[in-house]
Design a protein around this motif. Structure first.
Motif, PDB file in Angstrom:
ATOM      1  N   UNK A 388       0.861  -1.173   0.000  1.00 48.86           N
ATOM      2  CA  UNK A 388       0.000   0.000   0.000  1.00 48.86           C
ATOM      3  C   UNK A 388       0.905   1.233   0.000  1.00 48.86           C
ATOM      4  N   UNK A 389       1.463   1.563  -1.157  1.00 50.91           N
ATOM      5  CA  UNK A 389       2.400   2.688  -1.198  1.00 50.91           C
ATOM      6  C   UNK A 389       1.714   4.018  -0.943  1.00 50.91           C
ATOM      7  N   UNK A 390       2.307   4.820  -0.074  1.00 51.46           N
ATOM      8  CA  UNK A 390       1.864   6.191   0.203  1.00 51.46           C
ATOM      9  C   UNK A 390       3.094   7.083   0.290  1.00 51.46           C
ATOM     10  N   UNK A 391       2.872   8.344   0.093  1.00 49.67           N
ATOM     11  CA  UNK A 391       3.988   9.287   0.167  1.00 49.67           C
ATOM     12  C   UNK A 391       4.537   9.301   1.594  1.00 49.67           C
ATOM     13  N   UNK A 392       5.864   9.186   1.694  1.00 48.53           N
ATOM     14  CA  UNK A 392       6.532   9.138   2.996  1.00 48.53           C
ATOM     15  C   UNK A 392       7.350  10.419   3.197  1.00 48.53           C
ATOM     16  N   UNK A 393       7.109  11.085   4.311  1.00 52.02           N
ATOM     17  CA  UNK A 393       7.909  12.244   4.710  1.00 52.02           C
ATOM     18  C   UNK A 393       8.922  11.774   5.747  1.00 52.02           C
ATOM     19  N   UNK A 394      10.199  11.774   5.388  1.00 51.80           N
ATOM     20  CA  UNK A 394      11.233  11.232   6.264  1.00 51.80           C
ATOM     21  C   UNK A 394      11.360  12.037   7.560  1.00 51.80           C
ATOM     22  N   UNK A 395      11.083  13.334   7.511  1.00 57.79           N
ATOM     23  CA  UNK A 395      11.235  14.169   8.698  1.00 57.79           C
ATOM     24  C   UNK A 395      10.333  13.706   9.840  1.00 57.79           C
ATOM     25  N   UNK A 396       9.175  13.159   9.511  1.00 58.35           N
ATOM     26  CA  UNK A 396       8.261  12.676  10.556  1.00 58.35           C
ATOM     27  C   UNK A 396       8.385  11.170  10.784  1.00 58.35           C
ATOM     28  N   UNK A 397       8.828  10.434   9.766  1.00 64.10           N
ATOM     29  CA  UNK A 397       8.881   8.974   9.866  1.00 64.10           C
ATOM     30  C   UNK A 397      10.106   8.492  10.648  1.00 64.10           C
ATOM     31  N   UNK A 398      11.268   9.037  10.355  1.00 65.78           N
ATOM     32  CA  UNK A 398      12.504   8.501  10.922  1.00 65.78           C
ATOM     33  C   UNK A 398      12.625   8.691  12.436  1.00 65.78           C
ATOM     34  N   UNK A 399      12.269   9.857  13.014  1.00 65.93           N
ATOM     35  CA  UNK A 399      12.389   9.963  14.485  1.00 65.93           C
ATOM     36  C   UNK A 399      11.588   8.905  15.228  1.00 65.93           C
ATOM     37  N   UNK A 400      10.370   8.624  14.772  1.00 65.24           N
ATOM     38  CA  UNK A 400       9.583   7.580  15.433  1.00 65.24           C
ATOM     39  C   UNK A 400      10.222   6.219  15.291  1.00 65.24           C
ATOM     40  N   UNK A 401      10.841   5.949  14.127  1.00 66.33           N
ATOM     41  CA  UNK A 401      11.518   4.671  13.929  1.00 66.33           C
ATOM     42  C   UNK A 401      12.721   4.550  14.863  1.00 66.33           C
ATOM     43  N   UNK A 402      13.465   5.628  15.052  1.00 61.41           N
ATOM     44  CA  UNK A 402      14.641   5.588  15.929  1.00 61.41           C
ATOM     45  C   UNK A 402      14.229   5.231  17.354  1.00 61.41           C
ATOM     46  N   UNK A 403      13.139   5.816  17.835  1.00 60.48           N
ATOM     47  CA  UNK A 403      12.665   5.487  19.188  1.00 60.48           C
ATOM     48  C   UNK A 403      12.312   4.011  19.290  1.00 60.48           C
ATOM     49  N   UNK A 404      11.658   3.489  18.253  1.00 66.33           N
ATOM     50  CA  UNK A 404      11.299   2.072  18.255  1.00 66.33           C
ATOM     51  C   UNK A 404      12.554   1.197  18.258  1.00 66.33           C
ATOM     52  N   UNK A 405      13.577   1.570  17.496  1.00 64.28           N
ATOM     53  CA  UNK A 405      14.800   0.783  17.437  1.00 64.28           C
ATOM     54  C   UNK A 405      15.539   0.815  18.764  1.00 64.28           C
ATOM     55  N   UNK A 406      15.541   1.956  19.415  1.00 66.69           N
ATOM     56  CA  UNK A 406      16.230   2.050  20.704  1.00 66.69           C
ATOM     57  C   UNK A 406      15.608   1.104  21.721  1.00 66.69           C
ATOM     58  N   UNK A 407      14.278   0.987  21.688  1.00 65.28           N
ATOM     59  CA  UNK A 407      13.619   0.050  22.614  1.00 65.28           C
ATOM     60  C   UNK A 407      13.879  -1.396  22.200  1.00 65.28           C
ATOM     61  N   UNK A 408      13.978  -1.640  20.893  1.00 73.03           N
ATOM     62  CA  UNK A 408      14.123  -3.007  20.393  1.00 73.03           C
ATOM     63  C   UNK A 408      15.533  -3.544  20.567  1.00 73.03           C
ATOM     64  N   UNK A 409      16.547  -2.714  20.299  1.00 73.06           N
ATOM     65  CA  UNK A 409      17.935  -3.185  20.283  1.00 73.06           C
ATOM     66  C   UNK A 409      18.575  -3.236  21.655  1.00 73.06           C
ATOM     67  N   UNK A 410      18.053  -2.519  22.608  1.00 74.46           N
ATOM     68  CA  UNK A 410      18.609  -2.560  23.955  1.00 74.46           C
ATOM     69  C   UNK A 410      19.685  -1.511  24.177  1.00 74.46           C
ATOM     70  N   UNK A 411      20.185  -1.441  25.408  1.00 73.64           N
ATOM     71  CA  UNK A 411      21.118  -0.388  25.798  1.00 73.64           C
ATOM     72  C   UNK A 411      22.529  -0.603  25.268  1.00 73.64           C
ATOM     73  N   UNK A 412      22.894  -1.825  24.883  1.00 72.29           N
ATOM     74  CA  UNK A 412      24.268  -2.095  24.459  1.00 72.29           C
ATOM     75  C   UNK A 412      24.532  -1.618  23.033  1.00 72.29           C
ATOM     76  N   UNK A 413      23.487  -1.232  22.331  1.00 72.91           N
ATOM     77  CA  UNK A 413      23.642  -0.736  20.964  1.00 72.91           C
ATOM     78  C   UNK A 413      23.150   0.701  20.923  1.00 72.91           C
ATOM     79  N   UNK A 414      24.027   1.616  20.560  1.00 72.15           N
ATOM     80  CA  UNK A 414      23.639   3.023  20.409  1.00 72.15           C
ATOM     81  C   UNK A 414      23.192   3.269  18.975  1.00 72.15           C
ATOM     82  N   UNK A 415      22.116   4.042  18.838  1.00 73.16           N
ATOM     83  CA  UNK A 415      21.520   4.292  17.524  1.00 73.16           C
ATOM     84  C   UNK A 415      21.645   5.775  17.208  1.00 73.16           C
TER      85      UNK A 415
END
Length: 689
Positions: A388-415
């Motif tokens: 379901x392709x939709x226009x993606x604005x990276x300015x709003x998409x990437x910060x939320x992804x970074x928060x999700x990755x920080x919770x997923x990868x744990x404290x031993x990996x800095x993002x």
């Protein structure tokens, strides 16, 4: 002048003794008689008829030529005077053809007996003349001579062919013998090499169950196990390296050899380097003259790779089964969510935005939407959901992804995130892109067992096409880790399905192949660069969307761009779930449409036949009965081309391709329905007016 003189019938005894009809070796000969007078044909055929002869009659030159094209003759009796084409012309044509060039031709004539005509006949290819009125004895004698000559010739040809076949057979037998000898030599030469190249080892052992020493082993056993041949002739090496879980089963199978005479055992055996291998051990008991057990002959097969492949296939089958189950659950869950979201959406529209009830409904809608996103991910995992392709604005998409990755990868990996300013938008499935980046991040974490750094970089660039056209805007998303990296041999296979470097049970080998497929399906490319002990960078490149149409791919913006009003137009809602159908009816009625409904495809067709003024059909894809939503849409396009079709589904089977229709993914909100209608209703209006 045509030669009409009939051939007289006679009963004189021929000078040549006729062949014995009982002679089974008699070669059959075929004679062609050509005369335009049927009486002459019949008379001549009766004169020369005898056993072993096949007489063919032709009453025209054309028929004679056709016959010589298809059949082989021992002799041709040819009348000289015939209509349209005389015997000289026919003889010349027969002689000019390779198949009939050597067939003897005897002219039959009552005229043209002077030397000039006779010379012309011989020049045309005749070998003899018979003048009319014909003496039967003369005709029969000449025919017998040519037939006998034909049979002698055929006999010689047959003997020559038989001798040739015999010679060829002898050559073939000698060739096969030589080839067999060469094959035997090759087999003897390559047998040792084959045994060295295959994961196979031969051995012999004592038939005494108390003595597990190997008397003989092939050289390949050292390559398979890491132990020298001599190590197996001492002590109890074989039994000591058996996996404890397999030891009792293997020993019990060997103890039963006295009764069965042969056994095949598969067990795990620990090599000299400590690695455990899967061994298929096939053993045969050899008995002595007194039928007492004498010796064991055995073959070791290293089947570790086969077992790993079987486990991978089994794991893939489990994934497929889980995917189907997940897809079915997600389908039912989507229907239930559709009821919840639809009712909340309709209820919210009746309340002013400042009331507490409105805010509570909004919280409930947000929670339901998160459930819908979870369901969408389940469908993505099961590969039952189209992009379901939709226009993606990276300015709003990437910060939320970074928060999700920080919770997923744990404290031993800095993002970290490096994001270019003013990036062009891309058209991509948001959920799939998020899942792909999470997959890459988790792989990077596994490559950094002691921790490390994960860098995400998003940059815009332009790429000049090879054809020299306008530069194409692109966006690169690079995921870089400081992990162990990959050697070239692994790097060349990372996108292969089921290929993994992780331990058994810790990876399916499908993650990167699924990312690769998603990127390719999205019109992008993926590249990987890795250095052992330094790290890996995986770059996803997606085409950018520029121009005025870029923002119109977002359903919310499309809905704002053109509001939809039904104005009393008729919409047919087709849905097997009564509650979901009622939500769709209420939403469409709220948009001022007149709504009629049907419970399945067959009911919808009956309804359309009695309601020709239907403007739009809004149908579920998967319904009970013989007609699915896709089939219903195709029937409508064929029978009622002026009726627009909008499909909706929370689950698509692998054999379903809805790309020819507009599809609204379940569960949907009223705003999503409005956006879909805004793309359809104006089209209908253009045709209507």
């Amino acid at each position: 002048m045509m030669d009409r003189s009939p051939l007289p019938l006679a009963h004189e005894e021929p000078a040549v003794q006729p062949p014995d009809p009982a002679d089974e070796t008699l070669i059959r000969a075929k004679i062609l008689i050509v005369d335009d007078d049927r009486r002459n044909l019949l008379a001549a055929s009766e004169v020369i008829d005898q056993p072993g002869l096949d007489i063919v009659l032709a009453d025209s030159p054309e028929e004679a030529l056709r016959r010589t094209l298809r059949e082989d003759f021992a002799l041709i009796l040819l009348d000289v005077q015939m209509p349209r084409m005389d015997g000289y012309e026919v003889a010349a044509l027969i002689r000019s053809r390779p198949r009939s060039s050597r067939v003897p031709i005897v002219f039959l004539t009552a005229h043209n007996k002077d030397d000039i005509h006779i010379f012309r006949g011989y020049s045309a290819g005749a070998v003899d003349y018979v003048f009319k009125p014909i003496q039967p004895l003369i005709l029969k004698s000449k025919v017998d001579i040519f037939v006998d000559l034909y049979r002698k010739t055929e006999e010689i040809k047959g003997k020559a062919a038989a001798e040739k076949r015999l010679l060829l057979e002898n050559l073939r037998v000698r060739g096969e013998k030589l080839e067999a000898e060469r094959a035997l030599r090759r087999q003897e030469e390559h047998q040792t090499a084959v045994l060295r190249g295959l994961p196979i080892a031969l051995y012999t052992a004592s038939a005494d169950a108390a003595d597990r020493r190997l008397r003989f082993t092939s050289d390949s056993i050292a390559r398979i196990t890491g132990f020298p041949r001599e190590a197996f002739a001492e002590g109890t090496l074989w039994e000591s390296r058996l996996n404890p879980e397999d030891r009792d089963r293997a020993l019990a199978a060997l103890q039963g050899l006295g009764e069965t005479g042969t056994v095949a055992i598969e067990y795990r055996w620990r090599n000299a380097d400590g690695e455990e291998r899967h061994i298929l051990d096939q053993v045969v008991l050899n008995r002595g003259e007194d039928d007492a057990p004498a010796e064991l002959f055995g073959v070791w097969f290293d089947v570790t790779e086969r077992r790993e492949l079987e486990l991978s296939l089994l794991h893939a089958s489990k994934l497929e089964a889980v995917g189907r189950l997940t897809g079915g659950i997600a389908h039912d869950f989507n229907n239930m969510l559709g009821i919840v979201i639809g009712n909340l959406d309709l209820l919210q529209r009746t309340l002013p935005p400042d009331e507490k009830a409105y805010r509570r409904i909004q919280h409930a809608l947000d929670g339901a939407q998160r459930c819908a996103e979870l369901t969408s991910r389940l469908l993505t995992f099961s590969r039952r959901s189209p992009l379901q392709p939709r226009v993606l604005e990276f300015e709003s998409f990437m910060p939320g992804l970074i928060k999700l990755l920080e919770r997923t990868l744990g404290e031993r990996v800095s993002v970290t995130l490096a994001l270019d300013e003013a990036l062009p938008p891309v058209l991509v499935d948001h959920a799939q892109l998020e899942a792909a980046l999470i997959n890459l991040a988790v792989n990077a974490r596994d490559a950094m067992p002691e921790g490390g750094r994960l860098d995400l970089t998003v940059r815009g660039r332009t790429d000049a096409p090879a054809s020299g056209g306008a530069p194409a805007p692109l966006v690169d998303i690079a995921v870089t880790d400081t992990g162990t990296g990959m050697p070239p041999s692994v790097l060349a296979r990372v996108f292969e399905p089921f290929f993994t470097t992780k331990e058994a049970g810790k990876g399916t080998g499908l993650g990167l192949s699924m990312v690769y497929g998603f990127v390719q399906q999205s019109g992008g490319t993926i590249a990987i660069d890795s250095v052992p002990d330094q790290g890996t960078t995986i770059t996803i490149t997606l085409p950018a969307r520029l121009g005025e149409d870029a923002g119109l791919d977002d359903p919310a913006e499309a809905a704002d761009a053109q509001a939809v009003t039904g104005d009393g137009r008729i919409v047919l809602v087709v849905e097997d779930d009564a509650d979901v159908r009622q939500i769709a009816v209420s939403a469409l009625e709220a948009l001022a449409f007149r709504v009629i409904d049907a419970k399945d495809g067959e009911d919808a067709l009956h309804t359309l036949e009695s309601n020709p003024d239907v403007h739009l059909v809004f149908s579920d894809v998967n319904m009970p009965g013989a007609i699915t939503g896709l089939e219903l849409g195709r029937i409508i396009r064929c029978r009622w081309p002026d009726i627009s079709v909008l499909l909706t589904s929370g689950y698509l089977r692998e054999d379903q391709d809805p790309s020819e229709f507009d599809v609204l993914q379940k569960p949907y909100r009223t705003a999503d329905l409005e956006a879909a209608l805004s793309r359809i209703v104006p089209v209908r209006e253009r045709y209507a007016h």
